[in-house]
Design a protein around this motif. Structure first.
Motif, mmCIF file in Angstrom:
data_model
loop_
_atom_site.group_PDB
_atom_site.id
_atom_site.type_symbol
_atom_site.label_atom_id
_atom_site.label_comp_id
_atom_site.label_asym_id
_atom_site.label_seq_id
_atom_site.Cartn_x
_atom_site.Cartn_y
_atom_site.Cartn_z
ATOM 1 N N MET A 102 0.822 -1.209 0.000
ATOM 2 C CA MET A 102 0.000 0.000 0.000
ATOM 3 C C MET A 102 0.861 1.266 0.000
ATOM 4 S SD MET A 102 -2.934 -1.488 0.030
ATOM 5 C CE MET A 102 -2.227 -2.934 -0.762
ATOM 6 N N ASP A 103 2.168 1.083 -0.116
ATOM 7 C CA ASP A 103 3.089 2.211 -0.060
ATOM 8 C C ASP A 103 3.853 2.355 -1.373
ATOM 9 O OD1 ASP A 103 4.020 4.394 1.437
ATOM 10 O OD2 ASP A 103 5.854 3.324 1.997
ATOM 11 N N PRO A 115 5.111 3.933 -4.498
ATOM 12 C CA PRO A 115 5.215 5.375 -4.808
ATOM 13 C C PRO A 115 4.376 5.824 -5.988
ATOM 14 C CG PRO A 115 7.375 4.471 -4.306
ATOM 15 C CD PRO A 115 6.441 3.298 -4.386
ATOM 16 N N MET A 116 4.391 5.045 -7.088
ATOM 17 C CA MET A 116 3.670 5.482 -8.282
ATOM 18 C C MET A 116 2.159 5.420 -8.105
ATOM 19 S SD MET A 116 5.471 6.688 -10.721
ATOM 20 C CE MET A 116 4.394 6.517 -12.134
ATOM 21 N N LEU A 117 1.677 4.547 -7.210
ATOM 22 C CA LEU A 117 0.244 4.455 -6.983
ATOM 23 C C LEU A 117 -0.233 5.459 -5.940
ATOM 24 C CD1 LEU A 117 -0.378 0.601 -7.126
ATOM 25 C CD2 LEU A 117 -0.415 2.292 -8.957
ATOM 26 N N LYS A 118 0.713 6.032 -5.205
ATOM 27 C CA LYS A 118 0.371 7.086 -4.246
ATOM 28 C C LYS A 118 0.485 8.466 -4.882
ATOM 29 C CE LYS A 118 2.224 6.792 -0.150
ATOM 30 N NZ LYS A 118 3.255 6.629 0.894
ATOM 31 N N GLU A 162 -4.618 0.813 4.897
ATOM 32 C CA GLU A 162 -3.730 1.711 4.151
ATOM 33 C C GLU A 162 -4.052 1.753 2.659
ATOM 34 O OE1 GLU A 162 -1.646 0.268 7.824
ATOM 35 O OE2 GLU A 162 -2.873 -0.633 6.226
ATOM 36 N N ILE A 163 -5.034 0.947 2.212
ATOM 37 C CA ILE A 163 -5.411 0.950 0.798
ATOM 38 C C ILE A 163 -5.768 2.355 0.319
ATOM 39 C CG2 ILE A 163 -7.876 0.514 1.178
ATOM 40 C CD1 ILE A 163 -5.822 -1.216 -1.539
ATOM 41 N N SER A 210 -11.384 3.793 4.416
ATOM 42 C CA SER A 210 -10.367 4.584 3.715
ATOM 43 C C SER A 210 -10.479 4.468 2.199
ATOM 44 C CB SER A 210 -8.964 4.157 4.153
ATOM 45 O OG SER A 210 -8.717 2.800 3.795
ATOM 46 N N SER A 211 -11.277 3.501 1.716
ATOM 47 C CA SER A 211 -11.431 3.372 0.258
ATOM 48 C C SER A 211 -12.060 4.613 -0.359
ATOM 49 C CB SER A 211 -12.268 2.135 -0.081
ATOM 50 O OG SER A 211 -13.562 2.229 0.495
ATOM 51 N N CYS A 212 -12.634 5.488 0.486
ATOM 52 C CA CYS A 212 -13.196 6.734 -0.045
ATOM 53 C C CYS A 212 -12.118 7.634 -0.626
ATOM 54 C CB CYS A 212 -13.964 7.478 1.031
ATOM 55 S SG CYS A 212 -12.923 8.238 2.298
#
Length: 725
Positions: free
Chosen positions: A526-527, A529-532, A581-582, A605-607
């Motif tokens: 869930m960490d 970098p490119m998806l955050k 953390e998703i 947190s999916s919101c």
């Protein structure tokens, strides 16, 4: 309107710089060198100044041009203006100035104007007849504007015009070509009408009047019907481009009488027939032959070997069959061979590729070639892209593959190669590889986890899907620091999802679906970098795809291209809860956790995943009520939570009103207006309260990727692995 590389090349007659991409140059503005103009004079005439100022006043946006064009100054010193020694304007060069508005007919009053370039602006309206019929203009270039309407007819009594180069490409012109206009164009050398909406048959009038016509580009229009025999009357033609139209029928025999032809392209039409084995030899000066995307059939004749100057050879997406002629080896100047998606068979060994030292791209995807990857290919030391996928090739890779020192793109998928360990140890020495697609081979072999596999430092895309390989996700992948796309789906990989995947800082597409992976989803995943990242598009380096990748049989995309940010862990044996953390993966567009053994609830947190377009949590053991959070996912077009143990009311409003009943099947304790089981008054009241509950979600707005998603698209329809042929 589609803009192709056919229209975006610099204006020229021929090209000595080659790449594997579709190359169809536009008109030869190098013809300007034929025009001798004297050096600028000190001042211009009042009549010339008045005409230029009138042009300026008809612009709705001059992009600061008025600051230079002052009435009390010499117009020969104005920006974009060059005069002759007799103070008459000879050149107006205002390309790429950001100009908007109409082109004034007053420019036709510049009686010594020879060169007019207004290209790459935002000019609209029609093309003034006074410019086309000018008694002085030899080069007229208005490409890449927003000009529209039809071309004007010139009176039949119009005397011969001096116009040599006319480039009206990449505009909004429509209608048929006026026949009388071309009767006056006796001096026309180069004509580019590409990327407009012209209709009717391909015009041939200029072949009778413009005997010196050298360049003719008609691509990307709406021309239809048969190719007329009169086109063969353009006896000095060196470039003929008519790709991306609606042409039908066969190539007329007369066309093969044009011995001067160097570039011939009828790409993406509806033409059929065979390549004439006798007349083909007349085209001995041919450098580019592009008949791709039609319905041509039969065999490639041996006479093709007499085209000794041939560099670009494109017969892809047709119905050709039989073996490749050995005579193809005689075309020693070949740079690109594209034969994909035909019915070719036999062995590639029929061609002696060692005779083709300049070859850079070889694409034989989707045919029926048999045997092994022949040794002579490894003699093509300049090869940068090789695709032999979806054939019937067998055996092991040869150690000689490392001789291809410049190879950046390699696709071997969907064949019957064996010994994946040997293949990887060979391929790791190809240090320039950026794309490696080897899936659907090596059936049932052990996935190598050898630390000595330490090459691939430049790899951006790795696909080892559908091999039924067993073992774990190999540790050597953790060394691929430039990796952006990783596909290991449809194998038999076991063990847990390694936490080190998070260290691949450029990775934005991860598909490890359809394996036997166990354990919990690591929170480190869930960490990524490119998806955050707040950036929603992921642009691959232009060097990654030397050849196109496919989303559908009729579509192809060239890089730089934007790909979805995807996380697919579906069809495994993962347990535990979905990590809270998703919600950190804010730029994620597709999330698939279906067909696992996940428990607990859907995290609130999916919101935060407000850019999500596809969410599939089906076939797990999720419980409790559906959180209100997913109602904030305004771009969600595919949603599935079926076959879980969820209960309570389905939130109403927003995207939830668009989903099918099947999205909620298999949850007997769910209720809602879209289900057979309606909520009672207490449950309905609870749903209203939940839907009105304020959240901390920030709604992000992005440009939706319409090429990949749309309302009603099935959630599993566009798996990126299918793009990599």
């Amino acid at each position: 309107m589609l803009v192709s590389s056919e229209t975006m090349q610099p204006l020229q007659f021929s090209n000595k710089t080659h790449n594997n991409k579709l190359y169809i140059p536009s008109l030869g503005l190098t013809l300007v060198l034929l025009i001798s103009l004297a050096s600028p004079a000190s001042s211009c005439t009042e009549q010339e100044k008045t005409s230029l100022l009138q042009f300026l006043t008809e612009l709705s946006w001059d992009s600061g041009l008025a600051a230079s064009w002052q009435n009390n100054t010499d117009c020969c010193k104005w920006e974009g203006i060059i005069c002759r020694q007799d103070r008459m304007v000879a050149k107006v060069m205002l390309a790429s100035k950001g100009l908007e508005g109409h082109i004034s007919e007053c420019l036709g009053n510049l009686t010594r104007l020879q060169y007019l370039n207004l290209s790459h602006n935002s000019l609209s309206g029609g093309l003034p007849l006074e410019l086309v019929s000018s008694s002085s203009i030899t080069v007229l270039d208005v490409n890449f504007n927003q000009l529209n309407g039809t071309l004007h007819e010139l009176p039949s009594s119009t005397p011969a015009q001096p116009l040599q180069v006319l480039n009206i490409s990449s505009n909004l012109f429509a209608g048929q070509f006026p026949s009388t206009t071309w009767k006056a164009m006796e001096n026309l050398i180069a004509l580019n009408t590409s990327n407009n909406s012209f209709t009717g048959q391909i015009p041939t009038h200029f072949c009778s009047s413009s005997r010196s016509l050298v360049v003719l580009n008609l691509c990307l229009n709406k021309f239809s019907g048969n190719i007329l025999q009169k086109l063969g009357n353009c006896s000095k033609l060196r470039e003929l481009r008519a790709g991306y139209n609606n042409l039908s029928g066969t190539l007329p025999d007369e066309l093969f009488n044009t011995a001067t032809l160097e570039h011939l392209s009828f790409r993406n039409n509806d033409l059929h027939g065979a390549i004439d084995s006798t007349r083909t030899t007349n085209l001995r000066n041919l450098v580019t032959l592009d008949l791709g995307g039609n319905r041509f059939g039969g065999k490639i004749p041996d006479s093709i070997g007499q085209l000794k100057k041939l560099e670009e050879f494109h017969l892809d997406n047709n119905k050709f069959s039989g073996e490749l002629p050995s005579a193809l080896s005689n075309c020693t100047n070949l740079v690109a061979i594209d034969l994909k998606k035909n019915n070719f068979s036999g062995q590639l060994a029929k061609v002696n590729f060692s005779n083709l030292p300049n070859l850079k791209t070889l694409d034989v995807y989707f045919n029926s070639f048999t045997g092994t990857v022949l040794e002579s290919i490894y003699s093509c030391s300049n090869l940068t892209a090789l695709r032999v996928s979806t054939n019937k090739l067998t055996g092991q890779l040869s150690p000689r593959l490392i001789d291809l020192k410049y190879l950046t793109f390699l696709s071997l998928t969907t064949n019957s190669f064996i010994n994946i360990a040997n293949a990887l140890h060979i391929l790791k020495s190809c240090r320039n590889l950026t794309t490696l697609l080897i899936g659907s081979n090596f059936k049932g072999e052990l996935m190598p986890d050898d630390n000595t596999i330490d090459g691939f430092e430049n790899l951006h895309v790795l696909d080892i899907e559908s091999c039924k390989s067993f073992g774990g996700i190999p540790l050597w992948i953790s060394k691929l620091r430039k990796l952006e796309v990783l596909i290991l789906s449809e194998n038999q990989l076991s063990g847990s999802v390694p936490a080190w995947i998070q260290t691949l800082s450029d990775l934005f597409y991860l598909d490890i679906s359809n394996n036997n992976l166990t354990g919990e989803i690591p929170t480190t995943l869930m960490d990524m970098p490119m998806l955050k990242s707040e950036k929603n598009e992921a642009h691959l380096d232009p060097r990654v795809f030397e050849l196109p990748i496919y989303a559908a049989p009729s579509l192809q995309y060239w890089v730089p291209m934007a790909l979805r940010k995807v996380l697919d862990l579906s069809n495994n044996k993962l347990t535990g809860e979905i990590p809270m953390e998703i919600g950190q993966l804010k730029s994620l567009l597709s999330l698939d956790l279906s067909f696992n053994h996940l428990t607990g609830h859907i995290p609130q947190s999916s919101c935060n995943l407000t850019n999500l377009q596809m969410l599939d949590l089906s076939n797990n053991n999720l419980t409790v009520a559906i959180p209100v959070a997913p109602n904030a996912l305004h771009f969600l077009s595919a949603f599935n939570i079926s076959n879980n143990n969820l209960e309570g009311p389905i939130p109403s409003g927003g995207q939830f009103d668009t989903f099918q009943n099947s999205s909620f099947d298999g949850n007997p304790k769910l209720c809602g207006s879209v289900l057979t089981h309606k909520c009672d008054s207490a449950e309905a009241h609870q749903a209203i309260i939940l839907s009105r509950k304020p959240t901390d979600c920030k709604v992000a707005f992005v440009i939706a990727f319409n090429a990949f998603f749309g309302v009603g698209v099935l959630y599993d329809q566009l798996v990126l692995a299918r793009y990599f042929s």
